[in-house]
Design a protein around this motif. Sequence first.
Motif, PDB file in Angstrom:
ATOM      1  N   VAL A   5       2.875   3.891  -4.706  1.00  0.00           N
ATOM      2  CA  VAL A   5       1.639   3.851  -5.489  1.00  0.00           C
ATOM      3  C   VAL A   5       0.439   4.022  -4.559  1.00  0.00           C
ATOM      4  O   VAL A   5      -0.481   4.793  -4.841  1.00  0.00           O
ATOM      5  CB  VAL A   5       1.528   2.532  -6.295  1.00  0.00           C
ATOM      6  N   ARG A   9      -2.363   7.047  -4.403  1.00  0.00           N
ATOM      7  CA  ARG A   9      -3.784   6.715  -4.485  1.00  0.00           C
ATOM      8  C   ARG A   9      -4.567   7.317  -3.307  1.00  0.00           C
ATOM      9  O   ARG A   9      -5.679   7.791  -3.482  1.00  0.00           O
ATOM     10  CB  ARG A   9      -3.949   5.191  -4.504  1.00  0.00           C
ATOM     11  N   TYR A  40       1.885   8.509 -10.839  1.00  0.00           N
ATOM     12  CA  TYR A  40       2.130   7.150 -11.332  1.00  0.00           C
ATOM     13  C   TYR A  40       3.166   7.181 -12.447  1.00  0.00           C
ATOM     14  O   TYR A  40       4.034   6.326 -12.530  1.00  0.00           O
ATOM     15  CB  TYR A  40       0.830   6.513 -11.829  1.00  0.00           C
TER      16      TYR A  40
END
Length: 169
Positions: A5, A9, A40
Amino acid sequence: QKLSVDSIRRRRDDPETMATMAFAELVYGKNSPYAASPSYESLKQITRARMREFHRLFVRPDGARLAITGAVPKEQLKAAIEQYFASWSKGTQARPAAPQISQQPVPGIYVLNRDFDQAVVLLGHLGPPRHAPDQFAMTVFNEVFGMSGFGSALFKEIRSRMGLAYSVW
């Protein structure tokens, strides 16, 4: 999963990641699985059951190669292979075929405008099929001309002699 994740990002902050993603879309097409990047949503689809199914389909002895090096007596080696691999059974279901590439890349110079202090330059094209008859000759070629890092001809010329880049591969 937290690392993945975080990687998603922060990827817009890395020029090499951004260039690689854009390049894959140019070569393979935006909707090609070969140009897919983690998202995601795709992370949410990873489950233990799906990973086990992937392993069942792709990690199996038919098609695998075992390379061993060192001073090990042949009989001792055969016994160890039998001990650790005898129960490894072949798959019964055919592996899915690799997706075909339907896009023809359009030659050109493409610029990804980003506010970075460094540049990433990628040059490439579609190559031969993965299991081409001369794949080992191509591997040697790639090692000599780029993929072997410090030992490659490209690295010696572009970085060491000319001083134009930090890394070349």
